[in-house]
Design a protein around this motif. Structure first.
Motif, PDB file in Angstrom:
ATOM      1  N   CYS A   1     -15.390  -7.674   0.475  1.00 14.88           N
ATOM      2  CA  CYS A   1     -14.271  -7.874   1.399  1.00 14.88           C
ATOM      3  C   CYS A   1     -13.346  -8.987   0.904  1.00 14.88           C
ATOM      4  O   CYS A   1     -13.806 -10.027   0.434  1.00 14.88           O
TER       5      CYS A   1
ATOM      6  N   TRP B   1      -7.188  -8.315   1.513  1.00 13.62           N
ATOM      7  CA  TRP B   1      -6.493  -7.025   1.529  1.00 13.62           C
ATOM      8  C   TRP B   1      -7.436  -5.827   1.521  1.00 13.62           C
ATOM      9  O   TRP B   1      -6.994  -4.687   1.589  1.00 13.62           O
ATOM     10  N   ARG B   2      -8.737  -6.080   1.466  1.00 15.49           N
ATOM     11  CA  ARG B   2      -9.694  -4.976   1.473  1.00 15.49           C
ATOM     12  C   ARG B   2     -10.848  -5.296   2.402  1.00 15.49           C
ATOM     13  O   ARG B   2     -11.439  -6.371   2.323  1.00 15.49           O
ATOM     14  N   GLN B   3     -11.193  -4.345   3.294  1.00 16.25           N
ATOM     15  CA  GLN B   3     -12.264  -4.543   4.256  1.00 16.25           C
ATOM     16  C   GLN B   3     -13.316  -3.456   4.050  1.00 16.25           C
ATOM     17  O   GLN B   3     -13.208  -2.346   4.552  1.00 16.25           O
TER      18      GLN B   3
ATOM     19  N   ILE C   1     -15.012  -1.964   7.182  1.00 17.71           N
ATOM     20  CA  ILE C   1     -14.231  -0.931   7.860  1.00 17.71           C
ATOM     21  C   ILE C   1     -14.378   0.389   7.123  1.00 17.71           C
ATOM     22  O   ILE C   1     -14.522   1.457   7.733  1.00 17.71           O
TER      23      ILE C   1
ATOM     24  N   ASP D   1     -15.676   3.793   8.590  1.00 15.31           N
ATOM     25  CA  ASP D   1     -14.892   5.026   8.467  1.00 15.31           C
ATOM     26  C   ASP D   1     -15.739   6.174   7.928  1.00 15.31           C
ATOM     27  O   ASP D   1     -15.719   7.289   8.470  1.00 15.31           O
TER      28      ASP D   1
ATOM     29  N   PRO E   1      -6.189   1.734   6.334  1.00 16.59           N
ATOM     30  CA  PRO E   1      -6.087   0.360   5.827  1.00 16.59           C
ATOM     31  C   PRO E   1      -4.741  -0.011   5.221  1.00 16.59           C
ATOM     32  O   PRO E   1      -4.562  -1.141   4.785  1.00 16.59           O
TER      33      PRO E   1
END
Length: 294
Positions: free
Chosen positions: A69, A72-74, A77, A81, A108
């Protein structure tokens, strides 16, 4: 009742012993949530009967997920998903009255403050891809057109990338824009035909998909956030029903009601009016907004 009176931790009573330790929780909702999660987790462990090595591998998978993480990136999530949990949470939180357009996941790559543009504007700034015109009417559940509705739209380019994924290659706010319906509830804008694309698959979630024999692709779609005074905000997509991944979306975002018709049009005069090459693509899709709950 103290721990001694409850009994000691055993395989049979494990969940209830743990839940009992939370009896003094200050937040009633947290207490309720943790009781359910603890009970279901213990049920899963008892059913699976993992070895200690397998359980450690699971812990390390979650560790790597957290380490992936960034601002800008999770990755968590992404995990939510791909397990269908994000769509389930969305469905629970956006139950719609009959006739209202269905929602789906935000995704995202949404960007705030996209420019507001006149109806008919072309959101493709680099002029790459197959030209497409998108139009429709926004109505309420009684069938009445709704004027001055805000439509925040975004999509991938012809290579399957969003502008934020290709900084320096695509112009900022490429294939993004905000529009407002006219007095008759109509909207229209120009863009390019979207393309399927992979979710980020270079991390632990992508590796998990590979081990499960699943692909990381999302079918071609356009994103919309649709809002107006007096109505619930709608976050949704419209999908190309002929896309190769329409029946296997990696994040389970496709709903039958969100399938549009992407029609290839061979009409030189209309193409000239749109400043398009001929032939071009056209899709018409109407939205129905649910009234805001009181």
């Amino acid at each position: 009742m103290d721990d001694h009176e409850q009994g000691y931790f055993t395989e049979e009573n494990s969940a209830e012993i743990v839940i009992g330790r939370n009896k003094n929780a200050k937040d009633a909702r947290l207490k309720e949530v943790m009781a359910v999660i603890t009970r279901k987790l213990h049920e899963a462990v008892k059913e699976i009967e993992p070895t200690q090595k397998e359980w450690f591998e699971a812990i390390m998978f979650l560790t790597r997920t957290g380490q992936m993480c960034t601002d800008w990136r999770q990755e968590f999530i992404l995990l939510s998903d791909t397990l269908g949990v994000s769509m389930l949470v969305d469905a629970i939180n956006h139950r719609k009255p009959a006739g209202a357009s269905e929602s789906t996941v935000l995704g995202p790559f949404y960007v705030h403050d996209a420019p507001e543009l006149p109806l008919g504007s072309n959101i493709c700034l680099d002029h790459k891809g197959e030209d497409m015109v998108i139009s429709g009417i926004v109505r309420d559940t009684a069938g009445r057109p709704v004027p001055n509705v805000k439509l925040d739209v975004w999509q991938t380019n012809d290579d399957g990338f969003y502008d934020v994924q290709q900084k320096g290659l695509q112009p900022d706010f490429n294939l993004r824009g905000v529009f407002r319906t006219d007095d008759a509830g109509r909207y229209w804008f120009r863009a390019v035909k979207p393309r399927f694309y992979p979710i980020p698959d270079d991390g632990p979630v992508g590796q998990l998909l590979g081990k499960l024999g699943r692909h990381p692709f999302r079918p071609a779609h356009l994103h919309f956030i649709i809002s107006a005074d007096g109505f619930e905000t709608l976050t949704t997509h419209i999908f190309d029903p002929d896309d190769r991944y329409i029946d296997s979306d990696a994040v389970f975002g496709v709903k039958k009601s969100l399938l549009a018709t992407f029609e290839k049009v061979d009409d030189p005069e209309r193409a000239r009016q749109f400043a398009f090459a001929n032939p071009f693509w056209e899709t018409q899709f109407d939205f129905v907004l649910a009234a805001e709950k009181s």
